[in-house]
Design a protein around this motif. Structure first.
Motif, PDB file in Angstrom:
ATOM      1  N   ARG B 317       0.820  -1.204   0.000  1.00 35.16           N
ATOM      2  CA  ARG B 317       0.000   0.000   0.000  1.00 35.16           C
ATOM      3  C   ARG B 317       0.858   1.259   0.000  1.00 35.16           C
ATOM      4  O   ARG B 317       0.600   2.203  -0.753  1.00 35.16           O
ATOM      5  CB  ARG B 317      -0.935  -0.004   1.223  1.00 35.16           C
ATOM      6  CG  ARG B 317      -1.949   1.111   1.226  1.00 35.16           C
ATOM      7  CD  ARG B 317      -2.757   1.137   2.507  1.00 35.16           C
ATOM      8  NE  ARG B 317      -3.649   0.012   2.657  1.00 35.16           N
ATOM      9  CZ  ARG B 317      -4.815  -0.128   2.047  1.00 35.16           C
ATOM     10  NH1 ARG B 317      -5.224   0.808   1.217  1.00 35.16           N
ATOM     11  NH2 ARG B 317      -5.563  -1.180   2.254  1.00 35.16           N
ATOM     12  N   ASP B 318       1.906   1.276   0.849  1.00 34.11           N
ATOM     13  CA  ASP B 318       2.831   2.419   0.852  1.00 34.11           C
ATOM     14  C   ASP B 318       3.489   2.584  -0.514  1.00 34.11           C
ATOM     15  O   ASP B 318       3.625   3.706  -1.018  1.00 34.11           O
ATOM     16  CB  ASP B 318       3.954   2.190   1.877  1.00 34.11           C
ATOM     17  CG  ASP B 318       3.464   2.149   3.302  1.00 34.11           C
ATOM     18  OD1 ASP B 318       2.407   2.744   3.584  1.00 34.11           O
ATOM     19  OD2 ASP B 318       4.146   1.516   4.136  1.00 34.11           O
ATOM     20  N   ALA B 319       3.901   1.447  -1.101  1.00 31.82           N
ATOM     21  CA  ALA B 319       4.658   1.522  -2.358  1.00 31.82           C
ATOM     22  C   ALA B 319       3.869   2.258  -3.431  1.00 31.82           C
ATOM     23  O   ALA B 319       4.434   2.994  -4.239  1.00 31.82           O
ATOM     24  CB  ALA B 319       5.019   0.113  -2.830  1.00 31.82           C
ATOM     25  N   ARG B 320       2.542   2.058  -3.421  1.00 32.82           N
ATOM     26  CA  ARG B 320       1.718   2.651  -4.481  1.00 32.82           C
ATOM     27  C   ARG B 320       1.554   4.160  -4.347  1.00 32.82           C
ATOM     28  O   ARG B 320       1.023   4.805  -5.238  1.00 32.82           O
ATOM     29  CB  ARG B 320       0.334   1.979  -4.503  1.00 32.82           C
ATOM     30  CG  ARG B 320       0.404   0.538  -4.968  1.00 32.82           C
ATOM     31  CD  ARG B 320      -0.961  -0.069  -5.243  1.00 32.82           C
ATOM     32  NE  ARG B 320      -0.787  -1.507  -5.398  1.00 32.82           N
ATOM     33  CZ  ARG B 320      -1.028  -2.412  -4.448  1.00 32.82           C
ATOM     34  NH1 ARG B 320      -1.509  -2.027  -3.284  1.00 32.82           N
ATOM     35  NH2 ARG B 320      -0.806  -3.685  -4.669  1.00 32.82           N
ATOM     36  N   VAL B 321       1.969   4.705  -3.215  1.00 32.60           N
ATOM     37  CA  VAL B 321       1.898   6.161  -3.048  1.00 32.60           C
ATOM     38  C   VAL B 321       3.223   6.722  -2.536  1.00 32.60           C
ATOM     39  O   VAL B 321       3.243   7.718  -1.818  1.00 32.60           O
ATOM     40  CB  VAL B 321       0.734   6.568  -2.107  1.00 32.60           C
ATOM     41  CG1 VAL B 321      -0.601   6.488  -2.845  1.00 32.60           C
ATOM     42  CG2 VAL B 321       0.715   5.717  -0.853  1.00 32.60           C
ATOM     43  N   SER B 322       4.345   6.090  -2.919  1.00 31.34           N
ATOM     44  CA  SER B 322       5.666   6.549  -2.474  1.00 31.34           C
ATOM     45  C   SER B 322       6.475   7.019  -3.671  1.00 31.34           C
ATOM     46  O   SER B 322       6.744   6.248  -4.602  1.00 31.34           O
ATOM     47  CB  SER B 322       6.408   5.401  -1.775  1.00 31.34           C
ATOM     48  OG  SER B 322       7.788   5.714  -1.653  1.00 31.34           O
ATOM     49  N   LEU B 323       6.909   8.280  -3.631  1.00 24.99           N
ATOM     50  CA  LEU B 323       7.731   8.777  -4.743  1.00 24.99           C
ATOM     51  C   LEU B 323       9.112   8.141  -4.711  1.00 24.99           C
ATOM     52  O   LEU B 323       9.769   8.021  -5.757  1.00 24.99           O
ATOM     53  CB  LEU B 323       7.788  10.306  -4.753  1.00 24.99           C
ATOM     54  CG  LEU B 323       8.423  11.067  -3.576  1.00 24.99           C
ATOM     55  CD1 LEU B 323       9.934  11.159  -3.721  1.00 24.99           C
ATOM     56  CD2 LEU B 323       7.852  12.480  -3.549  1.00 24.99           C
ATOM     57  N   GLN B 324       9.560   7.714  -3.533  1.00 27.26           N
ATOM     58  CA  GLN B 324      10.832   7.014  -3.435  1.00 27.26           C
ATOM     59  C   GLN B 324      10.770   5.685  -4.189  1.00 27.26           C
ATOM     60  O   GLN B 324      11.651   5.334  -4.973  1.00 27.26           O
ATOM     61  CB  GLN B 324      11.190   6.760  -1.957  1.00 27.26           C
ATOM     62  CG  GLN B 324      11.710   7.992  -1.194  1.00 27.26           C
ATOM     63  CD  GLN B 324      10.630   8.979  -0.769  1.00 27.26           C
ATOM     64  OE1 GLN B 324       9.430   8.725  -0.944  1.00 27.26           O
ATOM     65  NE2 GLN B 324      11.025  10.109  -0.219  1.00 27.26           N
TER      66      GLN B 324
END
Lengths: 447, 447
Positions: B317-324
């Protein structure tokens, strides 16, 4: 109370930790009163075309027919039964009323509880526990957003009913605190129903969905679905998005000690509550006058009564909110029973004649629900009667015998799986039943 | 336009009178693009546990299994298929976006249309017509309450999706003007979904109910259920109760001439739209640099990008909204495909090393969706790339070939009823199919 606890967490914990034995006997008994009342209301309305259309539309999509439709022959799966029984229970607004909020709480809650209990083989006490806890959750959430929520135009029986049905489902499924809280949070994403549609079949969808979707919220929480802990009162949660400030203090005050189901009232007459004081006054007058000697009837009440109920009658729907019709029925027939508000009564010539003699008059100081009725007789005399607390108000509650009589009146012309006198006995003893399903099944029609 | 006509009447009339031949060829084609896109998204997400839990909970309550669950083996009845396919179609927010409103319109609409069409044996053109009209109604109602509605916290894809699904159902059932208007009015009593639950499974219930309940609104209207003509914009109707003024002019402007589905965009990457400009810039840079020689990556964008996406990664879930994560994936793997945002990518050591080298920097003047990426290499040199209109924006739309490639990427690891290359051909030719069900059934899993 931990101030960091959210509404869903607090109520979820309450539901999961409040067993039948923790509920005081008077509250347990009230659950039986609520169930007897709603079962009769559903049975009495089950033949209406609004129910028939819903059954026709939904039953082709039902799974295994484990559940009874009160007052009907078809059997359907539990979510569909929850939907349909909630529709019939609330159809004529003859179900119970939680005055503080305006919610009809037992319909959605009981519809979900009965369906799940019949499917799962739950005991009578488990059903009644689910009703107590579901009503508690529904009314506390509603009270925390009252009076703004209903005034704004939300159909509060539906929008809060989904929480009550979720709580009832959580209780019967034996969900733990975390799951029960999730069920309530999931209900927040399924809350709907607008006042604009109240005079149409749209009302039924709000109430039906509340029962069905609340029940499914509990199942989904058990399967592992989660919700935001702040789904109810968060910045983008249910209460605020719907336009309300959320009064967490009201939600929690006396939880487990003061029971909302005790603040629940039962209607003796199948019409708008504002008419009940007038009907009681007319029933008193009828003891003293001959209807055919009446020349004029004047009904005095406050602005609310006149706004809601000063109207001519062209349909059964009109009749249920017409002070003219209510006076005519009570004065002419000496009662105000379900059949007195049906099409046959609308077109009855005697009632039409008497309705035409009824006028309304403002009495600004009069409290809500009070009414004074003056009857002018052919001989020129005038007799008046005034009622402040109508039968069925919290100050003048229906007795158990009254509720039994109401149940029987609702069953006139409806043939269920057992005679009304047997059903009455079984429902008053439901807490002793090891399997509620045997009683519930008899609420269906057999021929 | 008669100013006395209500929103539900106007749109109901439009739906009932707009046949396939009245829809311009370019709009007809856009419906195929929307369907190809949503079918792939649903297939790609269908194995997720959020979908599995919903299937596990709802399928025991399904009637006859007439309908396909995209990407899954189970078959269920039409309302349940509408619910589940809407859940999987929207689960990763990889479905289409109507920028003016923020609605993902095709998911709820197509889920309802596919279920009904498979059950009824409708033609491919009928399905595509239902999608065009459903998207039209959903987006116009949404636009009439935008931007306030979504900002307030309503999950607009769900709250407006129920109208779109009702319109799609009305189109496929061939409802007349009066019935189609009633279906939309009934949807107004079934609109729900709050932003507070968007990061949880609660989101799925809003979207699933929108598809299911919209479909049932059409059935109930056909059976005779009615709603208030002013259910959408009345004083106690949907828009006002939900907190919005209703812009009837926007609802009606260009109806039948300007088509909302043409203002619909398709994401090339399965992550937050704000990251797409950055990904395009990184993909350009990757042509010019070796990833293992990168010392530091600076992503420049406006406040929205930083607020939404400057974050460490602990979950998919984080990955889908992480610019990193987005920068690391694009620079290291030269793509941004569904599997690049799954748990395996989150825990990949190479991606983690590169993520740690990515920082964000505010670039106040930069437009939404634009990004500049600067890469500092081991040799001290710095290379930059800037993108203003990312792929998939209205200014740089995905081509039909891009959508075909996206469909194939979504199907990696998913075995459907026909090879992806065959499904692509059948979906691009769906308007020629006399029975859409044969194609829809192949979107289910076979082993």
């Amino acid at each position: 109370v931990n101030s960091q606890t959210t509404a869903a967490e607090r109520l979820g914990q309450f539901v999961s930790t409040t067993g039948w034995a923790k509920i005081p006997p008077g509250v347990q008994h009230e659950a039986k009163r609520a169930l007897l009342n709603i079962a009769g209301c559903a049975a009495g309305a089950a033949g209406d075309e609004a129910v028939a259309m819903a059954v026709q539309t939904l039953s082709p999509y039902s799974g295994p027919a484990a559940c009874t439709l009160i007052g009907r022959r078809e059997r359907v799966d539990a979510p569909t039964a929850a939907f349909i029984n909630a529709v019939s229970g609330n159809l004529f607004d003859f179900d119970d009323t939680h005055f503080e909020t305006g919610i009809h709480p037992s319909t959605t809650v009981a519809a979900a509880a009965l369906a799940l209990a019949e499917e799962r083989g739950s005991s009578g006490a488990e059903v009644l526990r689910a009703i107590v806890l579901g009503v508690e959750v529904c009314c506390r959430i509603g009270a925390a957003v009252s009076p703004g929520h209903y005034r704004r135009g939300w159909h509060i029986s539906a929008t809060c009913g989904v929480f009550g049905a979720a709580a009832a489902g959580a209780a019967l499924l034996g969900l733990d605190e975390v799951q029960a809280s999730a069920a309530l949070g999931l209900a927040a994403s399924q809350s709907s129903g607008v006042v604009e549609n109240l005079a149409t079949a749209g009302k039924n969808l709000g109430v039906g969905n509340a029962a069905r979707n609340g029940l499914l919220s509990a199942h989904l929480a058990q399967a592992g679905y989660t919700a935001s802990p702040t789904a109810v009162e968060g910045a983008f949660g249910w209460a605020r998005v719907m336009g309300d400030e959320f009064d967490l203090a009201r939600l929690e005050r006396g939880l487990g000690e003061a029971w909302e189901i005790r603040a629940n009232a039962y209607k003796p007459y199948p019409c708008g509550y504002v008419l009940h004081g007038e009907i009681d006054a007319c029933l008193q007058l009828r003891e003293r006058v001959r209807a055919d000697a009446i020349e004029a009837v004047t009904v005095r009440g406050n602005q609310l009564l006149l706004d809601r109920a000063d109207r001519q009658v062209f349909s059964a729907r009109d009749a249920r909110v017409s002070l003219q019709h209510a006076a005519a029925v009570a004065l002419l027939r000496g009662r105000a029973a379900p059949e007195d508000f049906e099409d046959s009564a609308v077109s009855d010539a005697g009632l039409a004649r008497l309705r035409a003699k009824v006028t309304a008059e403002i009495a600004p100081g009069m409290p809500d629900s009070a009414a004074e009725v003056a009857v002018r007789m052919a001989d020129g005399s005038t007799i008046t009667a005034q009622v402040v607390h109508p039968r069925g108000s919290l100050e003048s509650p229906l007795s158990d015998e009254d509720l039994t009589a109401k149940f029987r009146a609702n069953l006139v012309g409806v043939r269920l799986g057992a005679p009304a006198e047997d059903l009455v006995i079984q429902l008053w003893r439901l807490d002793e039943a090891s399997a509620a399903g045997a009683v519930i099944a008899r609420l269906g029609q057999t021929d």
